[in-house]
Scaffold this motif. Structure first.
Motif, PDB file in Angstrom:
ATOM      1  N   ILE A 202       0.830  -1.217   0.000  1.00 25.84           N
ATOM      2  CA  ILE A 202       0.000   0.000   0.000  1.00 25.84           C
ATOM      3  C   ILE A 202       0.862   1.263   0.000  1.00 25.84           C
ATOM      4  O   ILE A 202       1.698   1.469   0.886  1.00 25.84           O
ATOM      5  N   ARG A 203       0.636   2.086  -1.034  1.00 27.52           N
ATOM      6  CA  ARG A 203       1.388   3.357  -1.136  1.00 27.52           C
ATOM      7  C   ARG A 203       0.599   4.480  -0.477  1.00 27.52           C
ATOM      8  O   ARG A 203      -0.613   4.593  -0.660  1.00 27.52           O
ATOM      9  N   LEU A 204       1.304   5.298   0.305  1.00 28.11           N
ATOM     10  CA  LEU A 204       0.669   6.414   1.006  1.00 28.11           C
ATOM     11  C   LEU A 204       0.249   7.492   0.005  1.00 28.11           C
ATOM     12  O   LEU A 204       1.060   7.960  -0.794  1.00 28.11           O
ATOM     13  N   VAL A 205      -1.045   7.856   0.056  1.00 29.06           N
ATOM     14  CA  VAL A 205      -1.558   8.950  -0.783  1.00 29.06           C
ATOM     15  C   VAL A 205      -1.765  10.154   0.143  1.00 29.06           C
ATOM     16  O   VAL A 205      -2.467  10.019   1.148  1.00 29.06           O
ATOM     17  N   PRO A 206      -1.160  11.313  -0.159  1.00 25.71           N
ATOM     18  CA  PRO A 206      -1.342  12.455   0.746  1.00 25.71           C
ATOM     19  C   PRO A 206      -2.831  12.716   0.971  1.00 25.71           C
ATOM     20  O   PRO A 206      -3.597  12.739   0.010  1.00 25.71           O
ATOM     21  N   ASP A 207      -3.216  12.872   2.221  1.00 26.06           N
ATOM     22  CA  ASP A 207      -4.622  13.094   2.609  1.00 26.06           C
ATOM     23  C   ASP A 207      -5.558  11.934   2.295  1.00 26.06           C
ATOM     24  O   ASP A 207      -6.778  12.074   2.412  1.00 26.06           O
ATOM     25  N   GLY A 208      -5.048  10.827   1.877  1.00 28.47           N
ATOM     26  CA  GLY A 208      -5.901   9.666   1.581  1.00 28.47           C
ATOM     27  C   GLY A 208      -6.399   9.036   2.878  1.00 28.47           C
ATOM     28  O   GLY A 208      -5.622   8.828   3.801  1.00 28.47           O
ATOM     29  N   ILE A 209      -7.690   8.740   2.926  1.00 28.19           N
ATOM     30  CA  ILE A 209      -8.279   8.245   4.184  1.00 28.19           C
ATOM     31  C   ILE A 209      -7.708   6.869   4.545  1.00 28.19           C
ATOM     32  O   ILE A 209      -7.220   6.644   5.649  1.00 28.19           O
ATOM     33  N   MET A 210      -7.779   5.934   3.599  1.00 25.19           N
ATOM     34  CA  MET A 210      -7.345   4.568   3.913  1.00 25.19           C
ATOM     35  C   MET A 210      -5.832   4.476   4.068  1.00 25.19           C
ATOM     36  O   MET A 210      -5.335   3.824   4.984  1.00 25.19           O
ATOM     37  N   THR A 211      -5.097   5.136   3.162  1.00 29.88           N
ATOM     38  CA  THR A 211      -3.649   4.937   3.196  1.00 29.88           C
ATOM     39  C   THR A 211      -3.031   5.605   4.440  1.00 29.88           C
ATOM     40  O   THR A 211      -2.074   5.087   4.996  1.00 29.88           O
ATOM     41  N   ASN A 212      -3.611   6.703   4.903  1.00 32.17           N
ATOM     42  CA  ASN A 212      -3.127   7.291   6.158  1.00 32.17           C
ATOM     43  C   ASN A 212      -3.482   6.391   7.334  1.00 32.17           C
ATOM     44  O   ASN A 212      -2.706   6.270   8.282  1.00 32.17           O
ATOM     45  N   TYR A 213      -4.653   5.752   7.241  1.00 31.15           N
ATOM     46  CA  TYR A 213      -5.045   4.804   8.296  1.00 31.15           C
ATOM     47  C   TYR A 213      -4.014   3.663   8.366  1.00 31.15           C
ATOM     48  O   TYR A 213      -3.486   3.348   9.432  1.00 31.15           O
ATOM     49  N   VAL A 214      -3.704   3.090   7.202  1.00 28.64           N
ATOM     50  CA  VAL A 214      -2.783   1.947   7.173  1.00 28.64           C
ATOM     51  C   VAL A 214      -1.369   2.379   7.590  1.00 28.64           C
ATOM     52  O   VAL A 214      -0.717   1.712   8.399  1.00 28.64           O
ATOM     53  N   HIS A 215      -0.898   3.505   7.057  1.00 27.52           N
ATOM     54  CA  HIS A 215       0.492   3.914   7.312  1.00 27.52           C
ATOM     55  C   HIS A 215       0.707   4.473   8.713  1.00 27.52           C
ATOM     56  O   HIS A 215       1.791   4.363   9.255  1.00 27.52           O
ATOM     57  N   LYS A 216      -0.341   5.118   9.284  1.00 28.33           N
ATOM     58  CA  LYS A 216      -0.097   5.820  10.556  1.00 28.33           C
ATOM     59  C   LYS A 216      -0.871   5.281  11.751  1.00 28.33           C
ATOM     60  O   LYS A 216      -0.544   5.619  12.881  1.00 28.33           O
ATOM     61  N   GLN A 217      -1.923   4.489  11.513  1.00 28.75           N
ATOM     62  CA  GLN A 217      -2.750   4.035  12.646  1.00 28.75           C
ATOM     63  C   GLN A 217      -2.650   2.529  12.882  1.00 28.75           C
ATOM     64  O   GLN A 217      -2.888   2.071  13.989  1.00 28.75           O
ATOM     65  N   LEU A 218      -2.379   1.792  11.834  1.00 29.06           N
ATOM     66  CA  LEU A 218      -2.447   0.337  11.922  1.00 29.06           C
ATOM     67  C   LEU A 218      -1.153  -0.241  12.490  1.00 29.06           C
ATOM     68  O   LEU A 218      -0.065   0.176  12.082  1.00 29.06           O
ATOM     69  N   HIS A 219      -1.301  -1.213  13.421  1.00 29.13           N
ATOM     70  CA  HIS A 219      -0.118  -1.813  14.041  1.00 29.13           C
ATOM     71  C   HIS A 219      -0.242  -3.335  14.040  1.00 29.13           C
ATOM     72  O   HIS A 219      -1.342  -3.874  13.911  1.00 29.13           O
ATOM     73  N   GLN A 220       0.904  -3.954  14.237  1.00 29.20           N
ATOM     74  CA  GLN A 220       0.938  -5.407  14.356  1.00 29.20           C
ATOM     75  C   GLN A 220      -0.047  -5.826  15.455  1.00 29.20           C
ATOM     76  O   GLN A 220      -0.096  -5.188  16.513  1.00 29.20           O
ATOM     77  N   GLY A 221      -0.829  -6.864  15.215  1.00 29.54           N
ATOM     78  CA  GLY A 221      -1.772  -7.375  16.222  1.00 29.54           C
ATOM     79  C   GLY A 221      -3.162  -6.771  16.106  1.00 29.54           C
ATOM     80  O   GLY A 221      -4.109  -7.282  16.705  1.00 29.54           O
ATOM     81  N   ASP A 222      -3.322  -5.690  15.336  1.00 29.93           N
ATOM     82  CA  ASP A 222      -4.645  -5.059  15.203  1.00 29.93           C
ATOM     83  C   ASP A 222      -5.602  -5.949  14.402  1.00 29.93           C
ATOM     84  O   ASP A 222      -5.184  -6.655  13.481  1.00 29.93           O
ATOM     85  N   ASP A 223      -6.897  -5.842  14.750  1.00 30.22           N
ATOM     86  CA  ASP A 223      -7.929  -6.541  13.970  1.00 30.22           C
ATOM     87  C   ASP A 223      -8.197  -5.756  12.688  1.00 30.22           C
ATOM     88  O   ASP A 223      -8.175  -4.524  12.707  1.00 30.22           O
ATOM     89  N   ILE A 224      -8.476  -6.468  11.625  1.00 34.66           N
ATOM     90  CA  ILE A 224      -8.774  -5.795  10.353  1.00 34.66           C
ATOM     91  C   ILE A 224      -9.685  -6.697   9.525  1.00 34.66           C
ATOM     92  O   ILE A 224      -9.641  -7.923   9.671  1.00 34.66           O
ATOM     93  N   SER A 225     -10.538  -6.100   8.700  1.00 32.95           N
ATOM     94  CA  SER A 225     -11.410  -6.945   7.878  1.00 32.95           C
ATOM     95  C   SER A 225     -11.399  -6.487   6.425  1.00 32.95           C
ATOM     96  O   SER A 225     -11.042  -5.336   6.125  1.00 32.95           O
ATOM     97  N   PHE A 226     -11.776  -7.397   5.566  1.00 32.07           N
ATOM     98  CA  PHE A 226     -11.829  -7.086   4.125  1.00 32.07           C
ATOM     99  C   PHE A 226     -12.814  -8.035   3.463  1.00 32.07           C
ATOM    100  O   PHE A 226     -13.199  -9.051   4.051  1.00 32.07           O
TER     101      PHE A 226
END
Ligand SMILES: Cc1cc2nc3c(=O)[nH]c(=O)nc-3n(C[C@H](O)[C@H](O)[C@H](O)COP(=O)(O)OP(=O)(O)OC[C@H]3O[C@@H](n4cnc5c(N)ncnc54)[C@H](O)[C@@H]3O)c2cc1C
Ligand code: FES
Length: 366
Positions: A202-226
Motif C-alpha cells: 500500500i502506497r501512502l496517498v497524501p490526505d488519503g483516508i485509507m492509506t493514512n489509516y494503514v500507514h499511521k494508525q495500523l499496528h501489528q496485532g490489530d484486527d482488520i477486515s476485508f
C-alpha cells in the motif's frame, strides 16, 4: 439591465440550491421507506432490508458483495448491477460509467441507487462466492519511504481462495478527525497457495483516508477486515509471451503472479518492466532477481525516470513506453499485463497496441 439579470439569476440559483438542500435534509430525516425486498437473479437470493440506504450497502449488509473499488464514492464505475424492473431515471453521477448498451439494458451503479422500493436485479453468480474476512495484522514492512507491505493472518474464515492478480476491499476504522469508515481496493501480493494469510502493498496517498489509516494508525496485532476476492486481472491460460508493466504499488499483483508461476514451473517467456522515479522508489528487487534464477525465462528491468545526478545507476533510464519495442519478439504471440496509475497505463496500452499487441489486460489504481 445586465446587472439586474445577473442579480435575478443569482437569486434564483440561491433559491434553487436552498430548496435542493431542504429536500436532501427532509429526505434524510423524514423519509421512511419501510421494508423493501431485494430479489437477485430471479429468486436465487431474496431478502428484506430497511429502505433508505444505497443498494450497494444494503447488499453488503446481507453478505452480497459487489466490486466497489472506490468504496461507494461513485468514481470507480465497478459496482454495476442489472435492474430487471425499472426504478426511476439514471442519475447524472452514473452516466459517465455506463455505455449505450448498458443504459439500454438497465445496468446501474449500485452505490448511486437508494433502496426506496422492491428491487429486482441480476448479477454474475460468481459474486455469490465473495466473502467477508476477519484477520489480524501479522507484520508491517517498510518497502520504501511511502510504500508498506501489510501481512494479514486470517481468523474467520481461516482460508482464502483466489487467482493471483485479484484484489480485496480493505475496511478502515474511524481515526482522529476521520469519522468515516471506508473501503478501498488492494491487490493481493501474496500467492494463492498461502491460503491462511494475505499480503497487501500500500502506497501512502497524501490526505488519503485509507492509506493514512494503514500507514499511521495500523499496528501489528490489530484486527482488520476485508471482502473479496474481486477482479479479472489474472494471467490468461496460454503459451504466449508476457510483458508485465508496473509502477509503485502496482508491483503487488505481479509479486503474487510470479510466485504462482514459479510454483507451476512455468516455461513462458516473461519480461517485467518496473517504472520508478529514483532508486529510493525501488523495492523487492532481490525477490525479482530470485525469480530470474528460478523461472525458465524471466527478466526484470527496473527503469528510473529521474535517476539522481550523482547516482551510479547502471540500469535503464527514462520511461517505459519508448523502450517496450526492444522486448517484444512476436506481437501476435504476446500478452500485456499492466498495473498502476491511470497515466502509466494509458500510455503503455497505447504503445502496446501500436506495436501490434492485441491482448492487453490491466488494473488501474486510479
Ligand atoms: C482494482 C484496484 C486495485 C488497487 N490496488 C492497489 C494496491 O495494491 N496498492 C495501492 O497502494 N493502491 C491500490 N489501489 C488504489 C486504492 O484502492 C486507493 O484508491 C488508494 O490507496 C487511495 O485510497 P485513500 O483512501 O488513501 O485515498 P482517498 O481518500 O480515496 O483519496 C484522497 C485523494 O487522493 C486522490 N487519490 C486517490 N487515489 C490516488 C492514488 N493512487 N494516487 C494519487 N492520488 C490518489 C483522490 O483523488 C483524492 O483526492 C487499487 C485500486 C483499484 C481500483
Ligand atoms: S462503488 Fe465505485 S462507483 Fe460505485
Amino acid at each position: 439591465m445586465i446587472i439586474l439579470i445577473i442579480n435575478n439569476v443569482v437569486i434564483l440559483a440561491g433559491i434553487g440550491g436552498f430548496l435542493a438542500m431542504l429536500l436532501v435534509i427532509a429526505d434524510y430525516f423524514l423519509a421512511n421507506y419501510g421494508d423493501c425486498n431485494i430479489d437477485i437473479n430471479q429468486g436465487k437470493k431474496k431478502f428484506t432490508v430497511k429502505g433508505g440506504s444505497s443498494l450497494l450497502s444494503s447488499l453488503a449488509e446481507k453478505m452480497v458483495f459487489i466490486p466497489s473499488a472506490c468504496g461507494g464514492k461513485g468514481t470507480c464505475g465497478l459496482c454495476k448491477v442489472k435492474l430487471l424492473k425499472e426504478i426511476g431515471p439514471v442519475l447524472p453521477t452514473e452516466k459517465p460509467y455506463l455505455d449505450k448498451d448498458e443504459l439500454k439494458n438497465g445496468v446501474r451503479l449500485s452505490c448511486q441507487i437508494k433502496v426506496k422500493q422492491d428491487i429486482f436485479i441480476h448479477i454474475p453468480e460468481a459474486l455469490f462466492s465473495i466473502k467477508k474476512f476477519r484477520g489480524k495484522v501479522e507484520r508491517i514492512i517498510d518497502y520504501t519511504y511511502d510504500i508498506k507491505g501489510v501481512y494479514i493472518k486470517l481468523d474467520e474464515p481461516k482460508n482464502i481462495e483466489f487467482k493471483a492478480g485479484q484484489y480485496v476491499q480493505l475496511e478502515s476504522k474511524k481515526y482522529g478527525k476521520v469519522k468515516q469508515v471506508v473501503s478501498r481496493a488492494y491487490s493481493m501480493s501474496s500467492p494463492p497457495f498461502e491460503e491462511d494469510k494475505i499480503e497487501l502493498i500500500i502506497r501512502l496517498v497524501p490526505d488519503g483516508i485509507m492509506t493514512n489509516y494503514v500507514h499511521k494508525q495500523l499496528h501489528q496485532g490489530d484486527d482488520i477486515s476485508f471482502t473479496g476476492p474481486y477482479g479479472e486481472f489474472f494471467i490468461r491460460d496460454s503459451k504466449a509471451d508476457m510483458i508485465f508493466v508496473a509502477g509503485g504499488s502496482g508491483m503487488a499483483p505481479f509479486k503474487s503472479i510470479l510466485a504462482d508461476l514459479e510454483k507451476q514451473q512455468s516455461k513462458r517467456r516473461i519480461v517485467y518492466l518496473f517504472g520508478a522515479r529514483t532508486e529510493k522508489d525501488l523495492f523487492l528487487v532481490d525477490e525479482m532477481r530470485h525469480f530470474e534464477d528460478t523461472l525458465a525465462d524471466f527478466t526484470f528491468i527496473p527503469v528510473l525516470s529521474q535517476a539522481d545526478e550523482d547516482s551510479d545507476w547502471k540500469g535503464k533510464k527514462g520511461y517505459i513506453p519508448p523502450i517496450l519495442k526492444d522486448y517484444v519478439k512476436d506481437p501476435d504471440n504476446t500478452e500485456g499485463y499492466l498495473c498502476g496509475s491511470p497515466g502509466l497505463l494509458a500510455v503503455t496500452e497505447k504503445e502496446m497496441h501500436k506495436l501490434g499487441i492485441k491482448n492487453v489486460y490491466y488494473d488501474s489504481f486510479g
